[in-house]
Design an enzyme around this catalytic site. Structure first.
Site, PDB file in Angstrom:
ATOM      1  N   GLU A 192      85.350  17.846  76.680  1.00  0.00           N
ATOM      2  CA  GLU A 192      85.962  17.273  78.192  1.00  0.00           C
ATOM      3  C   GLU A 192      85.655  18.485  79.230  1.00  0.00           C
ATOM      4  O   GLU A 192      85.175  18.216  80.325  1.00  0.00           O
ATOM      5  CB  GLU A 192      87.205  17.163  78.082  1.00  0.00           C
ATOM      6  CG  GLU A 192      87.641  15.674  77.406  1.00  0.00           C
ATOM      7  CD  GLU A 192      87.566  15.498  75.905  1.00  0.00           C
ATOM      8  OE1 GLU A 192      87.393  14.715  75.504  1.00  0.00           O
ATOM      9  OE2 GLU A 192      87.408  16.639  75.298  1.00  0.00           O
TER      10      GLU A 192
ATOM     11  N   HIS B 103      98.479  12.446  71.238  1.00  0.00           N
ATOM     12  CA  HIS B 103      97.837  11.461  71.972  1.00  0.00           C
ATOM     13  C   HIS B 103      98.789  10.366  72.854  1.00  0.00           C
ATOM     14  O   HIS B 103      98.301   9.358  73.170  1.00  0.00           O
ATOM     15  CB  HIS B 103      97.065  10.289  70.734  1.00  0.00           C
ATOM     16  CG  HIS B 103      95.992  11.029  70.111  1.00  0.00           C
ATOM     17  ND1 HIS B 103      96.405  11.957  69.227  1.00  0.00           N
ATOM     18  CD2 HIS B 103      94.753  11.224  70.124  1.00  0.00           C
ATOM     19  CE1 HIS B 103      95.309  12.580  68.731  1.00  0.00           C
ATOM     20  NE2 HIS B 103      94.156  11.936  69.338  1.00  0.00           N
TER      21      HIS B 103
END
Length: 359
Positions: A88, A157
């Site tokens: 990322e 998450h």
């Protein structure tokens, strides 16, 4: 050379024809899933502006982890739909650099939980460059993907980053609920000269919503303002994203079981926050609850209450404001505990009744 040009021209005509057929299919059904709304918004903006491209993990050959980018590789090619390694920080940084050079990237995070790997790029580079350059260097780009909890994906998450990104000057932060929200706000975000954080919800991707004829237009965009999803007179429920769905269900229960008329205000934009809409609904109902899935401390609801305290809206309140939030714990993995960790219609109903009984 002429032969290759003819082939390319025929392919372009075929793709445009396919897109027109797809739009007619949407127009004939008058409903669209959030997933299709996002997909069509990106496709149309890529058609409109060749500087727009998509980058992220699995966005191309796999059609996106949640199939939001389905078909875009075939339509626009690998130069404009770019698969990346699992980094990322790397692909967000690459996209920021591209934006600083005049391109208009759409960065897909497979989950906004993973955007923490790239937060230096989002905050220190994308958000601050325009200010630090004295207004000479824009950074036109969109960071998008699912935000918040899904089902059974545990603490790492499931976090809702709305309040985190909403606190950063230089960013616009949007949180759509319906397909019309998703389509109109994403098209507006792609055209916005500022960096935009676009927070979707995984559990809304497959939900279908009615679409107006206007919303199906290629020129359709939405302003960064709140929307009244349900009119009411007794209490206001201010919320965003998937909690709009729960709030509407709660408003139905309040009406049918208790004779309480609840107004549901869908914020849609977190930064800028539509303070005028908040003040207006408080003046109308004189009672308020806020609903969000963030942690209770330093959340969106806290900011809404602060804005009310600092404006004339405070004088119109007949009872203290109640916040409905996620639990102050990392999201549990066990379903029974996870169900307790986030708002649901019954939680919202209890909060509304508590506010109204406090007069």
């Amino acid at each position: 050379m002429n032969s290759r040009f003819a082939i390319a021209s025929n392919l372009a005509r075929s793709l445009r024809h396919a897109a027109q057929l797809q739009c007619r299919r949407y127009a004939s059904s008058k409903t669209m899933t959030v997933r299709d709304a996002l997909n069509s918004a990106m496709a149309e903006e890529m058609d409109r502006d060749e500087d727009v491209f998509i980058i992220g993990e699995e966005v191309a050959q796999y059609n996106g982890a949640y199939k939001v980018t389905k078909g875009l590789l075939d339509r626009f090619g690998e130069r404009r739909v770019v698969d990346t390694p699992i980094t990322e920080m790397g692909f967000a940084g690459l996209a920021v650099g591209a934006a600083l050079k005049g391109l208009k990237p759409i960065v897909e995070f497979m989950s906004f939980n993973f955007s923490m790997q790239a937060i230096d790029q989002v905050v220190n580079s994308a958000a601050k460059t325009y200010y630090m350059s004295g207004g000479t260097q824009t950074c036109q780009m969109v960071f998008r993907g699912p935000n918040g909890s899904a089902v059974g994906v545990a603490a790492q998450h499931s976090q809702d980053y709305t309040a985190w990104y909403g606190s950063v000057p230089g960013l616009k932060v949007l949180a759509p609920y319906s397909a019309e929200d998703a389509r109109g706000l994403l098209k507006a975000a792609i055209r916005d000269p500022n960096p935009v954080v676009f927070l979707e919800h995984e559990l809304l991707y497959g939900e279908s919503f009615e679409m107006s004829e206007e919303a199906l237009s290629t020129d359709f965009t939405l302003p960064y303002t709140a929307k009244i999803e349900r009119e009411g007179a007794d209490i206001s429920i201010i919320t965003y994203s998937r909690n709009v769905q729960f709030s509407l269900a709660a408003a139905e229960i309040l009406d049918k079981q208790y004779g309480i008329s609840a107004e549901v205000l869908n914020l849609r934009s977190i930064r800028p926050l539509d303070v005028d809409a908040i003040i207006k609904t408080v003046k109308k109902t004189n009672h308020l609850i806020t609903v969000e899935s963030t942690f209770p401390a330093f959340g969106v609801g806290s900011e809404i209450i602060a804005q009310i305290m600092e404006t004339e809206a405070f004088d119109y309140l007949d009872a203290p404001v109640q916040r409905v939030t996620g639990a102050d714990v990392p999201t549990p993995y066990a379903k029974e505990l996870e169900d307790f960790a986030f708002p649901d219609p019954d939680t919202i109903v209890r909060a509304a009744r508590k506010v109204l009984s406090a007069e």
